[in-house]
Design a protein around this motif. Structure first.
Motif, PDB file in Angstrom:
ATOM      1  N   ARG A 467       0.815  -1.212   0.000  1.00  0.00           N
ATOM      2  CA  ARG A 467       0.000   0.000   0.000  1.00  0.00           C
ATOM      3  C   ARG A 467       0.856   1.273   0.000  1.00  0.00           C
ATOM      4  NH1 ARG A 467      -5.289  -0.268   0.977  1.00  0.00           N
ATOM      5  NH2 ARG A 467      -6.173  -2.322   1.339  1.00  0.00           N
ATOM      6  N   LEU A 468       2.163   1.095  -0.170  1.00  0.00           N
ATOM      7  CA  LEU A 468       3.110   2.204  -0.211  1.00  0.00           C
ATOM      8  C   LEU A 468       3.119   2.997   1.093  1.00  0.00           C
ATOM      9  CD1 LEU A 468       2.489   3.518  -3.861  1.00  0.00           C
ATOM     10  CD2 LEU A 468       4.165   1.840  -3.060  1.00  0.00           C
ATOM     11  N   LEU A 469       2.804   2.282   2.185  1.00  0.00           N
ATOM     12  CA  LEU A 469       2.932   2.879   3.510  1.00  0.00           C
ATOM     13  C   LEU A 469       4.304   2.491   4.042  1.00  0.00           C
ATOM     14  CD1 LEU A 469      -0.500   2.234   5.261  1.00  0.00           C
ATOM     15  CD2 LEU A 469       0.551   4.447   4.848  1.00  0.00           C
ATOM     16  N   SER A 470       5.235   3.431   4.062  1.00  0.00           N
ATOM     17  CA  SER A 470       6.597   3.119   4.485  1.00  0.00           C
ATOM     18  C   SER A 470       6.628   2.835   5.982  1.00  0.00           C
ATOM     19  CB  SER A 470       7.512   4.303   4.155  1.00  0.00           C
ATOM     20  OG  SER A 470       8.831   4.002   4.533  1.00  0.00           O
ATOM     21  N   PRO A 471       6.977   1.604   6.384  1.00  0.00           N
ATOM     22  CA  PRO A 471       7.012   1.264   7.814  1.00  0.00           C
ATOM     23  C   PRO A 471       8.008   2.143   8.564  1.00  0.00           C
ATOM     24  CG  PRO A 471       7.154  -0.707   6.453  1.00  0.00           C
ATOM     25  CD  PRO A 471       7.343   0.452   5.545  1.00  0.00           C
ATOM     26  N   GLY A 472       7.598   2.618   9.704  1.00  0.00           N
ATOM     27  CA  GLY A 472       8.465   3.455  10.522  1.00  0.00           C
ATOM     28  C   GLY A 472       9.078   2.675  11.666  1.00  0.00           C
ATOM     29  N   VAL A 473       9.658   3.396  12.600  1.00  0.00           N
ATOM     30  CA  VAL A 473      10.361   2.766  13.723  1.00  0.00           C
ATOM     31  C   VAL A 473       9.422   1.896  14.543  1.00  0.00           C
ATOM     32  CG1 VAL A 473      11.576   3.231  15.879  1.00  0.00           C
ATOM     33  CG2 VAL A 473      12.085   4.606  13.864  1.00  0.00           C
ATOM     34  N   SER A 474       8.184   2.377  14.774  1.00  0.00           N
ATOM     35  CA  SER A 474       7.258   1.624  15.629  1.00  0.00           C
ATOM     36  C   SER A 474       6.904   0.269  15.014  1.00  0.00           C
ATOM     37  CB  SER A 474       5.976   2.446  15.867  1.00  0.00           C
ATOM     38  OG  SER A 474       5.282   2.661  14.654  1.00  0.00           O
ATOM     39  N   VAL A 475       6.753   0.219  13.692  1.00  0.00           N
ATOM     40  CA  VAL A 475       6.431  -1.040  13.021  1.00  0.00           C
ATOM     41  C   VAL A 475       7.603  -2.017  13.129  1.00  0.00           C
ATOM     42  CG1 VAL A 475       5.967  -2.125  10.781  1.00  0.00           C
ATOM     43  CG2 VAL A 475       4.768  -0.023  11.424  1.00  0.00           C
ATOM     44  N   PHE A 476       8.814  -1.512  12.837  1.00  0.00           N
ATOM     45  CA  PHE A 476       9.991  -2.391  12.915  1.00  0.00           C
ATOM     46  C   PHE A 476      10.218  -2.879  14.345  1.00  0.00           C
ATOM     47  CE2 PHE A 476      11.179  -0.686   8.745  1.00  0.00           C
ATOM     48  CZ  PHE A 476      11.637  -1.844   8.126  1.00  0.00           C
ATOM     49  N   LEU A 477       9.988  -2.008  15.324  1.00  0.00           N
ATOM     50  CA  LEU A 477      10.143  -2.413  16.723  1.00  0.00           C
ATOM     51  C   LEU A 477       9.182  -3.556  17.052  1.00  0.00           C
ATOM     52  CD1 LEU A 477      11.187  -2.102  19.616  1.00  0.00           C
ATOM     53  CD2 LEU A 477       9.546  -0.244  19.938  1.00  0.00           C
TER      54      LEU A 477
END
Length: 512
Positions: A467-477
């Motif tokens: 969906r072209l939503l670039s994952p940020g720090v919270s997602v990677f965490l």
């Protein structure tokens, strides 16, 4: 030159006197007296009235040392409109003299003379010239003070200050122009509608569009009321912000029909002031607009109710609502939604639902904000399932919940461990055009991570990227934490590397 020789005593002309240095010192002293002599001023004025050439003037006054004091005296002798061109000629001639430049005060006297004679183009040119010196705010304010100080002595016109503000707008000195408006107001001067329109037009075209509303507010406060040009610029500002449709929809809900552009602009100004928490300022301005028929009564009542709710004074808000009803004005969905929101924030969900029912019984239609408040209210009160049912009801009406409301609901659902219902609701919403954000996916990943369902987590991560939503720090965490909890350290390190490759700095919690 002849006039100067008549003034010099014999000791200066005699070669038998003291040293040359002493003679020069005394000559300078006598020259200073000559400058202050009215005869010198009269001689200069007579020369300009005879329209002598600049070369002749320069020869005749070769020994004269100019200063601001002499220049001001000459200009004030030329202050009548019939002498305005002579004053301008002297101003330009004196500016060409060696070792002399005009200070702010002579500039301002000259501007006053030109404005009084209606030589507006020349006055604009002088104002622009002095403001282009770009010597900082202290210098700019010295110009304003000089204009004010010389206003009465030149019997000038308030048009001077309008020209000043218009030139400031042209030169993009917006903050200074706004300060000038307040400064002039304190001295009893108010700008014209043309000046305010010029200011808001220039600001609306700049990168500081938000300042347009400050200027418009200041304009109404000064009892300078808008015309068609003003409204057109303000509507353009709303379009630039992407707020025109939103404001128009809000007024349609209140009034029940489409409102004119001027009503939209005026109501938007009041709403913005109230949104900033300046309730007293907003109500005062609203009353002034009512006296001038700039807003409709039902819109005014609704905005006052909003102001009272914003202050947390629900009792007072009900009193305004009851007064509105007694005067024959119909209730509207906007006011009901305000009270529903107030009950939800207090955790009174039953009362909020009762108001929703009462509202619908009256034939008033809930709109997205009404549902969003109830979704958040139910979730916060611990009734997560009811918040999801409210999402369904909203969808049946053709509306989609806001991201923030849905995220609050799903966060509470996950606390109860019922991930499937939340995920199923998200799927339905996505099929209907819902746009999730990073928080939506973070909540889901955290929920599935607690259950150790790694495949679901990876599916969500891939869906997010699709969906072209670039994952940020919270997602990677959340992702890395899920892998670690499941003992999949290789996968955790893999996504840690992906995170670093995307220039996302891992937090201390990620390392832990």
């Amino acid at each position: 030159m002849a006039l100067l020789r008549q003034k010099l005593p014999s000791f200066v002309l005699s070669s038998s006197n003291n040293s040359l240095r002493s003679s020069i010192r005394k000559l300078n002293s006598i020259s200073a007296e000559l400058i202050n002599d009215d005869a010198t001023v009269n001689s200069i004025c007579d020369s300009f009235r005879r329209r002598e050439s600049w070369d002749t003037l320069t020869r005749n006054f070769e020994m004269l040392e100019l200063n601001d004091f002499l220049v001001q005296k000459v200009l004030l002798n030329f202050q009548q409109p019939v002498d305005a061109e002579r004053a301008l000629g002297f101003f330009h001639w004196s500016a060409k003299r060696k070792n002399f430049s005009h200070g702010p005060r002579p500039y301002c006297i000259m501007v006053h003379i030109l404005v009084k004679a209606r030589l507006v183009i020349d006055a604009r040119a002088l104002l622009e010239s002095i403001l282009k010196k770009n010597e900082g705010n202290s210098f700019y304010f010295s110009v304003v003070d000089s204009l004010l100080d010389t206003y009465e002595v030149t019997s000038s016109s308030p048009l001077v200050f309008d020209l000043l503000v218009q030139i400031c707008a042209k030169l993009r000195l917006i903050d200074f122009a706004l300060s000038v408006c307040s400064h002039l107001e304190g001295r009893g001067f108010s700008l014209s509608l043309i000046s305010f329109n010029t200011l808001i037009h220039v600001v609306e075209k700049s990168d500081e569009n938000h300042k347009v509303w400050k200027i418009y507010e200041q304009m109404i406060q000064k009892r300078v009321y808008p015309n068609v040009v003003t409204v057109r610029i303000m509507v353009s500002s709303l379009c630039k912000e992407g707020k025109l449709q939103e404001t128009s929809d809000m007024l349609n809900i209140i009034h029940g029909s489409r409102c004119s552009p001027s009503l939209i602009v005026n109501a938007c100004l009041i709403y913005r002031i109230l949104e900033e928490g300046r309730v007293d300022d907003g109500i005062m301005l609203l009353k002034r607009m009512l006296l001038k028929n700039m807003v409709l009564d039902d819109i005014a009542y609704s905005l006052i109710v909003y102001a009272k709710v914003k202050q947390g004074n629900i009792t007072s808000a009900w009193e305004v609502f009851e007064e509105m009803s007694k005067r024959g004005f119909q209730a509207n969905s906007f006011i009901y939604t305000l009270f529903i929101g107030a009950h939800c924030r207090e955790g009174k969900i039953e009362e909020a639902n009762s108001l929703m029912q009462e509202m619908e019984n009256m034939g008033l239609k809930p709109y997205p904000e009404t549902f969003n408040l109830l979704i958040e209210g139910c979730a916060t009160a611990g009734n997560a399932e009811e918040s999801l049912r409210m999402c369904e009801r909203m969808l049946e009406r053709g509306f989609l919940p806001s991201c923030s409301a849905f995220n609050v609901a799903t966060a509470k659902v996950f606390e109860g461990g019922d991930l499937e219902k939340a995920n199923a609701m998200l799927t339905i919403l996505l099929d209907n055009g819902f746009s999730p954000d990073e928080t939506t996916y973070t909540n889901l990943i955290v929920g599935y991570g607690k259950k150790g369902e790694i495949q679901e987590i990876l599916k969500l991560f891939n869906e997010m990227e699709a969906r072209l939503l670039s994952p940020g720090v919270s997602v990677f965490l959340a992702l890395i934490a899920s892998f670690c909890q499941s003992g999949k350290l290789v996968e955790a390190e893999k996504y840690l590397k992906v995170m670093k490759d995307r220039s996302l700095a891992p937090s201390a919690l990620t390392w832990n």
